[in-house]
Design an enzyme around this catalytic site. Sequence first.
Site, PDB file in Angstrom:
ATOM      1  N   HIS A   1      65.184 -68.250 -55.287  1.00  0.00           N
ATOM      2  CA  HIS A   1      65.685 -66.878 -55.510  1.00  0.00           C
ATOM      3  C   HIS A   1      64.911 -65.795 -54.765  1.00  0.00           C
ATOM      4  CE1 HIS A   1      68.583 -68.475 -58.133  1.00  0.00           C
ATOM      5  NE2 HIS A   1      67.973 -68.365 -59.298  1.00  0.00           N
TER       6      HIS A   1
ATOM      7  N   HIS B   1      72.485 -62.264 -61.346  1.00  0.00           N
ATOM      8  CA  HIS B   1      72.140 -63.399 -62.204  1.00  0.00           C
ATOM      9  C   HIS B   1      72.369 -63.091 -63.693  1.00  0.00           C
ATOM     10  CE1 HIS B   1      70.114 -67.043 -63.392  1.00  0.00           C
ATOM     11  NE2 HIS B   1      69.806 -67.323 -62.153  1.00  0.00           N
TER      12      HIS B   1
ATOM     13  N   GLU C   1      76.917 -67.395 -60.160  1.00  0.00           N
ATOM     14  CA  GLU C   1      76.204 -66.758 -59.034  1.00  0.00           C
ATOM     15  C   GLU C   1      76.996 -66.944 -57.740  1.00  0.00           C
ATOM     16  OE1 GLU C   1      72.016 -68.248 -59.399  1.00  0.00           O
ATOM     17  OE2 GLU C   1      72.766 -68.829 -61.379  1.00  0.00           O
TER      18      GLU C   1
HETATM   19  C1  G6D Z   1      66.630 -72.655 -63.541  1.00  0.00           C
HETATM   20  O1  G6D Z   1      67.715 -74.216 -62.111  1.00  0.00           O
HETATM   21  C2  G6D Z   1      67.892 -72.994 -62.783  1.00  0.00           C
HETATM   22  C3  G6D Z   1      68.236 -71.936 -61.794  1.00  0.00           C
HETATM   23  O2  G6D Z   1      69.492 -72.208 -61.194  1.00  0.00           O
HETATM   24  C4  G6D Z   1      68.272 -70.578 -62.480  1.00  0.00           C
HETATM   25  O3  G6D Z   1      68.586 -69.589 -61.567  1.00  0.00           O
HETATM   26  C5  G6D Z   1      66.905 -70.343 -63.114  1.00  0.00           C
HETATM   27  O4  G6D Z   1      66.637 -71.328 -64.056  1.00  0.00           O
HETATM   28  C6  G6D Z   1      66.880 -69.018 -63.840  1.00  0.00           C
HETATM   29  O5  G6D Z   1      65.543 -72.784 -62.673  1.00  0.00           O
END
Ligand code: G6D
Length: 348
Positions: free
Chosen positions: A105, A179, A313
């Site tokens: 991210h 998100h 997302e």
């Molecule tokens: C976890 O694997 C998930 C991700 O896809 C998510 O964005 C994150 O939590 C907040 O790592």
Amino acid sequence: MQINQEEITLSNQQKWTRFTLKNDLGMEVSCLDFGGIITDILVPDINGKMENVVIGYQNEEDYLDNPNYFGALIGRVAGRIAGSSFTLEGKKYRLPANEGSNHLHGGPNAFNKVIWETAVFEEDNQAGVTFSRQSNDGENGYPGNVKMQITYTLDNQNNLVVTYRGKSDQDTFLTTTNHSYFNLSGDLKNGIQEHKITIDSSQFVELDNNLIPTGRKLATEGTVFDFRHGRQIRDGIDSTYEQNQFAGNGYDHYFIFDHHQPEQVIVFDEKSRRQMTVKTDQPGMVMYTSNTLKPGLNLKEGNSQPYLGICLETQASPASIHHEGFPSCFLAKDEDYFTQTSFHFEVK
Ligand code: G6D
């Protein structure tokens, strides 16, 4: 339409601004200049009761940490980049590894952790907030000075439209998203296990047990990833399919849209009769069903737990950075980056 803005002073004396948009039907969207975080979306149930349909903290100061990215803008590249590196035009770039050896991210102190410049607008049928900033060349290891402008628009038809604009002075990678964790039961009364999801997708991106794309696409046909005719999230939670188990018993996968119809995703909650329809120009999206959301976080409407929200997302696929044949995150020098995703709320 109404817009309200309020200054918040944190215990560390940092100052944020909270914006609340309200349309003539009573729908409300609240957000922060910090991380562009959406903290509340209030929409009616079948009985007209206005309730919140996104996960948010009771104490806004908790957004300083926010390891689950509740409500946040994500960038430069949403998702995981294997090995926290990529090669672009023969040059190797190293990114901060903020999840094991991988980059998640956009890295630490990314779009979700900065205070954006903001401007509000109010018209008869819509109102919104525009978030602007420059992500400088080398920020979190990415090439290019990238001017970003992201707008949340609420209209009088209960649409929340998120518009992303960007431009880089060098070739780079960029795919941004929001998100938010949606829960249509209202005020987190129930989990999302029984939410019925419809997704216009016949392929998804295979993951390894570190949630890194393997470079293969898999058919949804004949699996609990086939949402083309509607399916409850519970099917993926109870599934013994390796892909669901890698994700912590649920979904955390990129679905490639077939674009056979204008709506890419429909989320429906039987008890409240709330329905959210997602339309996007993006080639796909990660659906994450909060499988690993741990208990103990003080949310507006109670305690956190797994399966309390569903993230949709919409974005290009980070798999494209290391593999051919996936929806590309590449942005050429001086190319206009433009993408729009709308979330429409109604009762059925
Ligand atoms: C976890 O694997 C998930 C991700 O896809 C998510 O964005 C994150 O939590 C907040 O790592």
